[in-house]
Design an enzyme around this catalytic site. Structure first.
Site, PDB file in Angstrom:
ATOM      1  CG  HIS A 146      -1.036   0.410   5.832  1.00 16.31           C
ATOM      2  ND1 HIS A 146      -1.232   1.780   5.772  1.00 16.31           N
ATOM      3  CD2 HIS A 146      -1.855  -0.114   4.887  1.00 16.31           C
ATOM      4  CE1 HIS A 146      -2.117   2.068   4.839  1.00 16.31           C
ATOM      5  NE2 HIS A 146      -2.519   0.915   4.290  1.00 16.31           N
ATOM      6  CG  ASN A 203     -10.354  -0.939   2.525  1.00 17.83           C
ATOM      7  OD1 ASN A 203      -9.175  -1.216   2.277  1.00 17.83           O
ATOM      8  ND2 ASN A 203     -10.693  -0.140   3.513  1.00 17.83           N
ATOM      9  CG  HIS A 204      -9.529   3.294   1.499  1.00 19.10           C
ATOM     10  ND1 HIS A 204     -10.616   3.718   2.235  1.00 19.10           N
ATOM     11  CD2 HIS A 204      -8.580   2.935   2.417  1.00 19.10           C
ATOM     12  CE1 HIS A 204     -10.346   3.629   3.527  1.00 19.10           C
ATOM     13  NE2 HIS A 204      -9.121   3.148   3.664  1.00 19.10           N
ATOM     14  CG  HIS A 212      -6.695  -4.500   0.219  1.00 17.07           C
ATOM     15  ND1 HIS A 212      -5.458  -3.905   0.162  1.00 17.07           N
ATOM     16  CD2 HIS A 212      -7.486  -3.653   0.912  1.00 17.07           C
ATOM     17  CE1 HIS A 212      -5.489  -2.739   0.774  1.00 17.07           C
ATOM     18  NE2 HIS A 212      -6.720  -2.563   1.243  1.00 17.07           N
ATOM     19  CD  GLU A 271      -6.844   0.480  -0.120  1.00 14.14           C
ATOM     20  OE1 GLU A 271      -8.017   0.393  -0.499  1.00 14.14           O
ATOM     21  OE2 GLU A 271      -6.502   0.361   1.060  1.00 14.14           O
ATOM     22  CG  ASN A 272      -4.198   3.293   1.331  1.00 10.47           C
ATOM     23  OD1 ASN A 272      -3.658   2.227   1.598  1.00 10.47           O
ATOM     24  ND2 ASN A 272      -5.466   3.518   1.603  1.00 10.47           N
ATOM     25  CG  HIS A 304      -6.501  -3.818   4.728  1.00 11.03           C
ATOM     26  ND1 HIS A 304      -7.064  -2.604   4.376  1.00 11.03           N
ATOM     27  CD2 HIS A 304      -7.093  -4.183   5.895  1.00 11.03           C
ATOM     28  CE1 HIS A 304      -7.965  -2.260   5.298  1.00 11.03           C
ATOM     29  NE2 HIS A 304      -7.995  -3.199   6.223  1.00 11.03           N
ATOM     30  CG  ASP A 347      -1.776  -1.197   1.356  1.00 14.21           C
ATOM     31  OD1 ASP A 347      -3.001  -1.030   1.434  1.00 14.21           O
ATOM     32  OD2 ASP A 347      -1.238  -2.319   1.414  1.00 14.21           O
TER      33      ASP A 347
END
Length: 269
Positions: free
Chosen positions: A180, A68-69, A153, A39-40, A178, A8
């Site tokens: 991190h 999920n983001h 994830h 995604e982040n 996910h 991520d």
């Protein structure tokens, strides 16, 4: 064949680190396929924009996976349908989900699939990741694919390991994202699938999993809704892994975690 994967990427600091280190990593390890989880990547640490996606590709990514983001930055709906290298979770529910849950690459004559799955334990409601990937592997477009890399994830270690063992020998690698935080369990499973519970993150090393510690501590102390802010200052961390693959069998030969930080200065493995 070798894969390079970065976990991520968080905020502006994460993008800076990708721009700095990804070209060096590609030069030193010469991967045939480079995948990053994006995604982040926005300033808020939630979602991705078209500009940031292009920056990741310019830095050296071949495929960008999400999680999920995926939908947190509404701009994604304007371009994901026309961007096959941007992969959202395969098991999002419904028949009208924009984008795709996998991308297929031709790498020197070898068909390679990159798949994104999302876990269900302590996560938003999605379709069953086990059955969703089972179904995909039976689709005609996957029959000619010999190498399958999966970014799973998910929150819990148990769900990630269960997925990896269920698909052991049927996919090349099952790499978790996910949380991190990089785990120390990189391994080749009995039937030849490479597994790592979590690849870790690429971004600000200080704070709490990329967020300012003040905002996170306030959440724990008060149990009230709190808007987390991405850590901006301080040192950074680059986390991921390298997976060596037998292109003929589609099975992994070796997995090596990758970690660059103040405590672990960059050096070739």
């Amino acid at each position: 064949m070798q894969f390079l994967f970065l976990g991520d990427i968080v905020g502006e600091r994460g993008m800076e680190l990708v721009s700095e280190y990804l070209p060096r990593l590609k030069h030193d390890f010469k991967p045939q396929v480079t995948i990053v989880n994006g995604e982040n990547v926005t300033k808020t640490g939630r979602g991705i924009s078209h500009k940031l996606f292009k920056q990741l590709m310019t830095a050296g990514a071949d495929v960008v996976t999400l999680g999920n983001h995926a939908w947190n930055n509404a701009e994604i709906f304007d371009f994901i349908a026309d961007t096959p290298q941007l992969v959202r979770p395969l098991n999002y529910p419904g028949d009208q989900v924009p984008g795709k849950g996998y991308s297929i690459l031709n790498v020197n004559g070898v068909q390679v699939a990159v798949v994104n799955l999302q876990g269900r334990v302590f996560m938003e409601l999605t379709d069953d990741p086990f059955r969703s990937l089972d179904k995909l592997l039976q689709e005609p477009q996957l029959q000619a694919v010999s190498v399958i890399f999966v970014d799973v994830h998910a929150e819990t270690t148990s769900e990630k390991k269960a997925l990896a063992l269920y698909f052991d020998g049927r996919v090349t690698a099952m790499i978790g994202t996910h949380t991190h935080v990089q785990t120390t369990d990189a391994q080749i499973l009995p039937r030849g699938t490479a597994f790592l519970t979590d690849a870790g993150m690429t971004g600000p090393a200080e704070g709490v999993i990329g967020m300012t510690y003040e905002s996170v501590i306030n959440k724990f102390l008060t149990a009230r809704p709190t808007r987390f802010a991405v850590q901006q200052a301080g040192s950074g961390v680059v986390s991921g892994c390298l997976v060596s693959v037998d292109a003929k069998t589609g099975l992994a030969k070796r997995i090596r975690p990758l970690l660059i930080s103040k405590e672990h200065p960059y050096q070739t493995l």
